[in-house]
Scaffold this active site. Sequence first.
Site, PDB file in Angstrom:
ATOM      1  N   GLN A 192      22.635  63.831  91.293  1.00 33.47           N
ATOM      2  CA  GLN A 192      22.504  62.598  90.510  1.00 33.47           C
ATOM      3  C   GLN A 192      23.526  62.492  89.385  1.00 33.47           C
ATOM      4  OE1 GLN A 192      20.774  60.011  91.163  1.00 33.47           O
ATOM      5  NE2 GLN A 192      19.476  60.806  92.785  1.00 33.47           N
ATOM      6  N   SER A 212      26.290  65.318  96.887  1.00 32.15           N
ATOM      7  CA  SER A 212      25.810  64.547  98.044  1.00 32.15           C
ATOM      8  C   SER A 212      26.599  63.257  98.155  1.00 32.15           C
ATOM      9  CB  SER A 212      24.322  64.229  97.893  1.00 32.15           C
ATOM     10  OG  SER A 212      23.887  63.374  98.942  1.00 32.15           O
ATOM     11  N   GLY A 213      27.047  62.925  99.366  1.00 31.71           N
ATOM     12  CA  GLY A 213      27.878  61.754  99.579  1.00 31.71           C
ATOM     13  C   GLY A 213      27.163  60.432  99.375  1.00 31.71           C
ATOM     14  N   THR A 250      30.957  71.957 114.040  1.00 33.08           N
ATOM     15  CA  THR A 250      32.185  71.168 113.915  1.00 33.08           C
ATOM     16  C   THR A 250      32.077  70.233 112.717  1.00 33.08           C
ATOM     17  OG1 THR A 250      32.512  71.234 116.305  1.00 33.08           O
ATOM     18  CG2 THR A 250      33.709  69.542 115.082  1.00 33.08           C
ATOM     19  N   CYS A 340      12.235  61.046  98.299  1.00 31.67           N
ATOM     20  CA  CYS A 340      11.810  62.086  99.241  1.00 31.67           C
ATOM     21  C   CYS A 340      10.313  62.332  99.196  1.00 31.67           C
ATOM     22  CB  CYS A 340      12.554  63.391  98.938  1.00 31.67           C
ATOM     23  SG  CYS A 340      14.332  63.252  99.205  1.00 31.67           S
TER      24      CYS A 340
END
Length: 398
Positions: A192, A212-213, A250, A340
């Site tokens: 955040q 986090s993206g 990957t 969440c």
Amino acid sequence: MPRIMPFKGETMQKTIYLDNSATTPVFEVVALHMLDAMQNCYFNPSAAYGPAVKVERELQACRETLRKAAGAQGYEVIFTSGGTEANNLAILGVLERQRLLGTCCFSAVEHPAVREPMRAAEGLGHQVRMLPVDAQGVLDLERCAAMLDAGVSLISCMHVCNETGAVQPIEALAALRNQRCPSALLHVDGVQGFLRAPLSVGRIGVDLYTISGHKIHGPKGIGALLARKGIKLHPQLLGGGQEGGLRSGTENVPGILGLQTAAETLRAMPDLDQTLRSNKMRLLHRVMAGEPQTKINGPDPESPQAAPHILNLSLPGVRGEVLLHALEAVGVYVSTGSACSARKQRHGPALEAMGITGDRLEGAIRISLSPLNTSEEMGLAADAILAAHAQLKGFKRR
């Protein structure tokens, strides 16, 4: 042509999105860069031929972007599927490399992505201590000092509280660590705070930092753990040995390039802090003028202890969940706490850790902004909150 919006059966309406702590809309430039990556940079970066080697160079450039943005020069950058995986790798990855059981500490306001790995650590035999916060949701360093001793091997604390916007005193915590338990590693969940609250990871002495993206207008499914060189981590995913053997699988090339573009775009925005804080205060002042009994859950919103983009309020006489749905009906989206835990409980752990109970706890809503929000939206959202509250406060649950 793929359908973007609306979903089947829905009608398009003007919306005001104020739940950016849950997730953020992807910047258009990010989406375009990712589309180009999917169409033209589809090569596996582990392959040996030229186009694949070029893709690998692109990934290295993203690592450097993240290092610069976090003030973490020289740190390893391990790409993950998001903040949750990065937190798990930081906590369990450290503990599973330790030969002896030790003591782990985490703040009382942590996200489940930290709380649950800590619970797992306790199940493995480690002692776990919860560091207290004060009534504003900020670490109580005096009380924390008594809980930090030579047996502590890992401390985990979020940079910015996702529920209240409280900015934790990471620099002071690092200094306290150096004094009380200098061998302990310090992990900071920066999900955040990254790019919205200043923090120089390397200068302060943070050992592990989570990104986090999708919290910074990048895509979902991509994040990173920044780890100081020399820290030994046990991988949580086994396979082909990508990411220096620490995160097999990957690499998500479009996601990584999207993360890089999002970080670069936010960093280039002039006066980001001032814009976010100004909009937050405009909304707050309008709500307080219309309902003076509104309570602020967290630090003084104008203080340095408050993040510029998160505001937690309790309006009297109305449950937060009811107010949320009333606002949804008019196209204003807020939340009642951590996304969440929203479907499991009406609020997260932060407010209870601050000593908030009863109607104030049940009435809490979280408003979280982004640079895409406008000053006009703040006035409209405040009016919607006041109108919904006025309509609902006469009804009592039986």
